[in-house]
Design a protein around this motif. Structure first.
Motif, PDB file in Angstrom:
ATOM      1  N   UNK A  99      22.474   7.844  71.275  1.00  0.00           N
ATOM      2  CA  UNK A  99      22.095   7.294  70.016  1.00  0.00           C
ATOM      3  C   UNK A  99      23.145   7.652  69.043  1.00  0.00           C
ATOM      4  N   UNK A 100      22.904   7.161  67.799  1.00  0.00           N
ATOM      5  CA  UNK A 100      23.846   7.651  66.514  1.00  0.00           C
ATOM      6  C   UNK A 100      22.966   8.477  65.722  1.00  0.00           C
ATOM      7  N   UNK A 101      21.745   8.783  65.970  1.00  0.00           N
ATOM      8  CA  UNK A 101      21.041   9.603  65.044  1.00  0.00           C
ATOM      9  C   UNK A 101      21.375  10.985  64.815  1.00  0.00           C
ATOM     10  N   UNK A 102      21.929  11.787  65.700  1.00  0.00           N
ATOM     11  CA  UNK A 102      22.226  13.218  65.485  1.00  0.00           C
ATOM     12  C   UNK A 102      23.421  13.391  64.394  1.00  0.00           C
ATOM     13  N   UNK A 103      24.502  12.706  64.592  1.00  0.00           N
ATOM     14  CA  UNK A 103      25.677  13.005  63.805  1.00  0.00           C
ATOM     15  C   UNK A 103      25.975  11.811  62.667  1.00  0.00           C
ATOM     16  N   UNK A 104      25.511  10.918  62.784  1.00  0.00           N
ATOM     17  CA  UNK A 104      25.349   9.836  61.426  1.00  0.00           C
ATOM     18  C   UNK A 104      24.387   9.737  60.651  1.00  0.00           C
ATOM     19  N   UNK A 117      20.629   5.039  62.516  1.00  0.00           N
ATOM     20  CA  UNK A 117      19.843   5.508  63.676  1.00  0.00           C
ATOM     21  C   UNK A 117      20.065   4.069  64.902  1.00  0.00           C
ATOM     22  N   UNK A 118      19.766   4.389  65.984  1.00  0.00           N
ATOM     23  CA  UNK A 118      19.927   3.253  66.963  1.00  0.00           C
ATOM     24  C   UNK A 118      20.602   3.731  68.110  1.00  0.00           C
ATOM     25  N   UNK A 119      20.661   2.942  69.187  1.00  0.00           N
ATOM     26  CA  UNK A 119      21.331   3.169  70.471  1.00  0.00           C
ATOM     27  C   UNK A 119      22.664   2.640  70.403  1.00  0.00           C
ATOM     28  N   UNK A 120      23.490   3.480  70.791  1.00  0.00           N
ATOM     29  CA  UNK A 120      24.901   2.817  70.636  1.00  0.00           C
ATOM     30  C   UNK A 120      25.121   1.629  71.292  1.00  0.00           C
ATOM     31  N   UNK A 121      24.748   1.279  72.386  1.00  0.00           N
ATOM     32  CA  UNK A 121      25.131   0.174  73.149  1.00  0.00           C
ATOM     33  C   UNK A 121      24.359  -0.996  72.395  1.00  0.00           C
ATOM     34  N   UNK A 122      23.556  -0.799  71.550  1.00  0.00           N
ATOM     35  CA  UNK A 122      22.973  -2.102  70.810  1.00  0.00           C
ATOM     36  C   UNK A 122      23.556  -2.342  69.609  1.00  0.00           C
ATOM     37  N   UNK A 123      24.391  -1.604  69.084  1.00  0.00           N
ATOM     38  CA  UNK A 123      25.104  -1.895  67.983  1.00  0.00           C
ATOM     39  C   UNK A 123      26.507  -2.222  68.102  1.00  0.00           C
ATOM     40  N   UNK A 124      27.027  -3.022  67.288  1.00  0.00           N
ATOM     41  CA  UNK A 124      28.120  -3.681  67.189  1.00  0.00           C
ATOM     42  C   UNK A 124      29.331  -2.618  66.699  1.00  0.00           C
ATOM     43  N   UNK A 125      30.526  -2.922  66.852  1.00  0.00           N
ATOM     44  CA  UNK A 125      31.510  -1.867  66.517  1.00  0.00           C
ATOM     45  C   UNK A 125      31.559  -1.880  65.071  1.00  0.00           C
ATOM     46  N   UNK A 126      31.274  -3.379  64.161  1.00  0.00           N
ATOM     47  CA  UNK A 126      31.201  -3.131  62.643  1.00  0.00           C
ATOM     48  C   UNK A 126      30.163  -2.630  62.256  1.00  0.00           C
ATOM     49  N   UNK A 127      29.059  -2.434  62.911  1.00  0.00           N
ATOM     50  CA  UNK A 127      28.017  -1.714  62.495  1.00  0.00           C
ATOM     51  C   UNK A 127      28.063  -0.077  62.534  1.00  0.00           C
ATOM     52  N   UNK A 164      39.130  16.764  75.441  1.00  0.00           N
ATOM     53  CA  UNK A 164      37.914  16.224  75.989  1.00  0.00           C
ATOM     54  C   UNK A 164      37.103  15.260  74.884  1.00  0.00           C
ATOM     55  N   UNK A 165      36.870  14.061  75.520  1.00  0.00           N
ATOM     56  CA  UNK A 165      36.109  13.064  74.615  1.00  0.00           C
ATOM     57  C   UNK A 165      35.073  12.413  75.422  1.00  0.00           C
ATOM     58  N   UNK A 166      34.013  11.728  74.631  1.00  0.00           N
ATOM     59  CA  UNK A 166      32.754  10.911  75.346  1.00  0.00           C
ATOM     60  C   UNK A 166      32.880   9.582  74.902  1.00  0.00           C
ATOM     61  N   UNK A 167      32.879   8.442  75.879  1.00  0.00           N
ATOM     62  CA  UNK A 167      32.817   7.350  75.580  1.00  0.00           C
ATOM     63  C   UNK A 167      31.387   6.506  75.917  1.00  0.00           C
ATOM     64  N   UNK A 168      31.436   5.473  75.160  1.00  0.00           N
ATOM     65  CA  UNK A 168      30.172   4.551  75.587  1.00  0.00           C
ATOM     66  C   UNK A 168      30.793   3.156  75.213  1.00  0.00           C
ATOM     67  N   UNK A 169      30.115   2.251  75.793  1.00  0.00           N
ATOM     68  CA  UNK A 169      30.545   0.873  75.417  1.00  0.00           C
ATOM     69  C   UNK A 169      29.588   0.154  74.390  1.00  0.00           C
ATOM     70  N   UNK A 170      29.998  -0.360  73.120  1.00  0.00           N
ATOM     71  CA  UNK A 170      29.158  -0.739  72.247  1.00  0.00           C
ATOM     72  C   UNK A 170      28.881  -2.182  72.363  1.00  0.00           C
ATOM     73  N   UNK A 196      35.542  11.543  79.286  1.00  0.00           N
ATOM     74  CA  UNK A 196      34.064  11.360  79.983  1.00  0.00           C
ATOM     75  C   UNK A 196      33.270  10.296  79.965  1.00  0.00           C
ATOM     76  N   UNK A 197      33.072   9.506  80.874  1.00  0.00           N
ATOM     77  CA  UNK A 197      32.287   8.522  80.952  1.00  0.00           C
ATOM     78  C   UNK A 197      30.671   8.660  80.686  1.00  0.00           C
ATOM     79  N   UNK A 198      30.315   8.808  79.414  1.00  0.00           N
ATOM     80  CA  UNK A 198      28.989   9.145  79.100  1.00  0.00           C
ATOM     81  C   UNK A 198      28.062   8.147  79.290  1.00  0.00           C
ATOM     82  N   UNK A 199      28.432   6.981  78.536  1.00  0.00           N
ATOM     83  CA  UNK A 199      27.456   5.891  78.745  1.00  0.00           C
ATOM     84  C   UNK A 199      27.478   5.183  80.059  1.00  0.00           C
TER      85      UNK A 199
END
Length: 225
Positions: free
Chosen positions: A51-56, A59-69, A33-39, A100-103
């Motif tokens: 957001x990426x804050x907890x495990x990286x 900081x910031x919202x996943x959908x506002x960051x590029x794949x490179x970021x 099982x996995x979770x997905x968002x669109x970046x 799982x469609x999380x975003x």
């Protein structure tokens, strides 16, 4: 019964990382099982939180960051955030994958992803289950591509999940394990629904779910299933 690794093998390796999915397969999982968002650049990335804050280390919202970021961030334990393609490159057809469609706004890109794998890579629709708590995403997916197997996640009510399952022609109910009773499991299975329950970690709870006859158990500890 499906032994489903929750975000991989979450109790052993940082969740939703390639190493975690690999560990789950090593521990005998026949599903993950996995979770997905669109970046921000449109790719599907595998991460649970909005957001990426907890495990990286960022900081910031996943959908506002590029794949490179996102790729530049360090995930706890020395990992990186994988794309959905990267997970499938590693997992292959070794296991069923519960996406799982999380975003928000994930239904169309997930449908496109699955369509591509069915058309170009020899996958069948039955190699996937797409689940969500979000009514809007479930509704969109059922409209966009009714061939994709849907699972209805619920933490509150099996009855409500069942109503959504009827409405969206889902194949499975994904209730929290504390909601399960002999009666509702039996009725759901008689109605043709699979029951995939989550997140079941304690041996006594796992034994109870097995005794109820569920079709799959999602756990942080795949070795206990």
């Amino acid at each position: 019964m499906l032994k489903i690794g929750h975000r991989g093998a979450k109790a052993h390796v940082t969740e939703n990382t390639l190493a975690s999915f690999e560990k789950a397969l090593q521990m005998g999982c026949n599903a993950v099982e996995l979770d997905v968002h669109v970046c921000a650049t449109g790719e599907l990335v595998v991460i649970h939180d909005f957001t990426v804050d907890r495990i990286t280390n960022g900081s910031g919202e996943v959908h506002k960051l590029s794949l490179n970021e996102l790729k530049a961030l360090m995930v706890e334990g020395g990992h990186t955030i994988p794309t959905l393609d990267e997970v499938f490159d590693m997992v292959g057809k070794k296991s069923l994958v519960n996406i799982e469609m999380k975003g928000r706004h994930t239904a169309q890109p997930v449908s496109d992803f699955i369509e591509r794998y069915v058309a170009e890579k020899g996958y069948a629709y039955t190699d996937f289950v797409v689940s969500s708590f979000q009514r809007e995403e479930l509704q969109n997916m059922s409209r966009i591509n009714p061939n994709i197997p849907l699972g209805i996640l619920t933490q509150a009510s099996v009855t409500q999940a069942w109503e959504w399952a009827d409405e969206f022609k889902a194949v499975a109910l994904h209730p929290h394990y504390t909601l399960l009773t002999e009666s509702n499991v039996t009725k759901a299975r008689e109605a043709g629904y699979k029951i995939y329950t989550w997140t079941v970690n304690e041996p006594a709870d796992i034994a109870r779910c097995k005794a109820l006859g569920v079709d799959g158990i999602i756990s942080d500890y795949p070795e206990r299933l």
